[in-house]
Design a protein around this motif. Structure first.
Motif, mmCIF file in Angstrom:
data_model
loop_
_atom_site.group_PDB
_atom_site.id
_atom_site.type_symbol
_atom_site.label_atom_id
_atom_site.label_comp_id
_atom_site.label_asym_id
_atom_site.label_seq_id
_atom_site.Cartn_x
_atom_site.Cartn_y
_atom_site.Cartn_z
ATOM 1 N N LEU A 222 3.587 -14.765 -11.720
ATOM 2 C CA LEU A 222 2.716 -15.568 -10.858
ATOM 3 C C LEU A 222 3.292 -15.697 -9.455
ATOM 4 N N ILE A 223 4.606 -15.923 -9.362
ATOM 5 C CA ILE A 223 5.244 -16.032 -8.046
ATOM 6 C C ILE A 223 5.246 -14.674 -7.349
ATOM 7 N N GLY A 224 5.634 -13.633 -8.088
ATOM 8 C CA GLY A 224 5.681 -12.293 -7.506
ATOM 9 C C GLY A 224 4.325 -11.804 -7.035
ATOM 10 N N THR A 225 3.279 -12.168 -7.771
ATOM 11 C CA THR A 225 1.930 -11.774 -7.382
ATOM 12 C C THR A 225 1.541 -12.409 -6.053
ATOM 13 N N GLN A 226 1.897 -13.674 -5.871
ATOM 14 C CA GLN A 226 1.589 -14.349 -4.615
ATOM 15 C C GLN A 226 2.309 -13.673 -3.441
ATOM 16 N N LEU A 227 3.570 -13.317 -3.642
ATOM 17 C CA LEU A 227 4.323 -12.636 -2.583
ATOM 18 C C LEU A 227 3.716 -11.270 -2.271
ATOM 19 N N GLU A 228 3.330 -10.544 -3.314
ATOM 20 C CA GLU A 228 2.738 -9.231 -3.119
ATOM 21 C C GLU A 228 1.403 -9.331 -2.398
ATOM 22 N N GLU A 229 0.606 -10.321 -2.760
ATOM 23 C CA GLU A 229 -0.701 -10.476 -2.130
ATOM 24 C C GLU A 229 -0.557 -10.858 -0.656
ATOM 25 N N LYS A 230 0.477 -11.608 -0.343
ATOM 26 C CA LYS A 230 0.728 -11.945 1.060
ATOM 27 C C LYS A 230 0.981 -10.674 1.868
ATOM 28 N N ASP A 231 1.766 -9.761 1.297
ATOM 29 C CA ASP A 231 2.022 -8.487 1.967
ATOM 30 C C ASP A 231 0.746 -7.656 2.093
ATOM 31 N N LEU A 232 -0.080 -7.666 1.048
ATOM 32 C CA LEU A 232 -1.312 -6.872 1.068
ATOM 33 C C LEU A 232 -2.313 -7.402 2.093
ATOM 34 N N VAL A 233 -2.371 -8.718 2.234
ATOM 35 C CA VAL A 233 -3.244 -9.302 3.263
ATOM 36 C C VAL A 233 -2.756 -8.895 4.650
ATOM 37 N N GLU A 234 -1.443 -8.865 4.824
ATOM 38 C CA GLU A 234 -0.871 -8.461 6.112
ATOM 39 C C GLU A 234 -1.206 -7.006 6.424
ATOM 40 N N ILE A 235 -1.252 -6.165 5.392
ATOM 41 C CA ILE A 235 -1.525 -4.735 5.601
ATOM 42 C C ILE A 235 -3.020 -4.473 5.790
ATOM 43 N N PHE A 236 -3.857 -5.049 4.907
ATOM 44 C CA PHE A 236 -5.276 -4.687 4.878
ATOM 45 C C PHE A 236 -6.198 -5.747 5.485
ATOM 46 N N GLY A 237 -5.672 -6.919 5.770
ATOM 47 C CA GLY A 237 -6.446 -7.925 6.477
ATOM 48 C C GLY A 237 -7.688 -8.396 5.742
ATOM 49 N N GLU A 238 -8.816 -8.389 6.455
ATOM 50 C CA GLU A 238 -10.049 -8.961 5.930
ATOM 51 C C GLU A 238 -10.561 -8.219 4.699
ATOM 52 N N LYS A 239 -10.288 -6.917 4.604
ATOM 53 C CA LYS A 239 -10.720 -6.164 3.427
ATOM 54 C C LYS A 239 -10.095 -6.747 2.160
ATOM 55 N N TYR A 240 -8.807 -7.074 2.256
ATOM 56 C CA TYR A 240 -8.157 -7.607 1.061
ATOM 57 C C TYR A 240 -8.583 -9.052 0.799
ATOM 58 N N ARG A 241 -8.850 -9.816 1.836
ATOM 59 C CA ARG A 241 -9.333 -11.187 1.634
ATOM 60 C C ARG A 241 -10.680 -11.180 0.907
ATOM 61 N N ASN A 242 -11.566 -10.257 1.279
ATOM 62 C CA ASN A 242 -12.844 -10.137 0.572
ATOM 63 C C ASN A 242 -12.630 -9.714 -0.874
#
Length: 262
Positions: A222-242
């Motif tokens: 659960l913690i690792g997923t949150q960290l990974e998703e933070k990186d993915l939002v930084e890379i893909f921006g609005e696409k990943y938020r959607n």
């Protein structure tokens, strides 16, 4: 005034690249053996020492040791995956073998966990029904199958560091950095983590030791997923938020996902 030009960094020789490929392949082989042992370790099948076998210390000490072992893996796995750490060790570890070294380090930590794990064989539950036992055992193996399929849906050999070393020997190609959601990724954002949760929790016989492993591993996921998703939002921006809005993180969502991409 004359200034000294900075020395040119010589590109690695072909021999060095071949050595890097060999290193990556050996790291991958070691990872495969470690993964197979992990399956047997968690499933109490086919390996000399499992999560519930062997002599153990008194339960307070065993509990402390086991939690520390899971924490060691979690810290190593998360810290070495962070961008700041990669930038720090890049002068020492060349980019083509960076991922393989990460995979090798993770495998070594898992081996240490197998070696030092302390079983706590007090039972939490034991399913006596043959049907119930079969269902849980099936879910256990489905979890591992889901993990394997998910790795190939993204890039199995890139995930475990072989592709990077192989690419160093080939002419450079444009990197496809587009955001994709192949097959299982249209249903759940992290099918690999979902598979691990299935494999760790689905057992006909749950001991305290197994529960400690499953619970602490779940917290790390659960913690690792949150960290990974933070990186993915930084890379893909609005696409990943959607994508986050429309697809469940670890469990399938009933909401339709109109924004995913192939």
């Amino acid at each position: 005034m004359h200034t000294r030009a900075s020395p040119r960094v010589r590109p690695p020789s072909r021999a060095a690249k071949l050595a890097g490929l060999l290193y990556s392949l050996l790291s991958y082989l070691f990872f495969l053996m470690t993964l197979l042992y992990l399956i047997g370790f968690v499933g109490n099948v086919g390996v000399p020492k499992t999560i519930d076998s062997g002599p153990g210390a008194s339960w307070p000490l065993a509990l402390l040791v086991d939690v520390l072992l899971i924490t060691l893996f979690a810290v190593q796995h998360s810290v070495m995956a962070r961008k700041s750490f990669k930038q720090w060790w890049r002068p020492v570890v060349p980019a083509p073998i960076e991922r393989a070294t990460y995979v090798l380090a993770s495998s070594v930590v898992l081996v240490v966990m197998f070696w030092l794990w302390q079983p706590i064989d007090l039972r939490i539950w034991q399913v006596e029904s043959r049907l119930g036992s079969a269902v849980l055992t099936t879910l256990f193996w489905l979890g591992w199958g889901l993990i394997l399929v998910a790795t190939f849906l993204i890039s199995h050999f890139e995930l475990f560091g072989v592709k990077q070393a192989l690419d160093a020997l080939r002419p450079a190609k444009p990197v496809d950095g587009s955001f994709r959601t192949p097959l299982l990724y249209k249903i759940v954002r992290h099918p690999m983590y979902m598979g691990f949760l299935m494999a760790f929790w689905a057992t006909p016989e749950m001991t305290v030791g197994h529960l400690v492993f499953a619970l602490t591993s779940t917290i790390y996921i659960l913690i690792g997923t949150q960290l990974e998703e933070k990186d993915l939002v930084e890379i893909f921006g609005e696409k990943y938020r959607n994508y986050q809005k429309n697809v469940g993180m670890l469990l399938p969502s009933l909401r339709r996902n109109p924004g995913s991409q192939d």
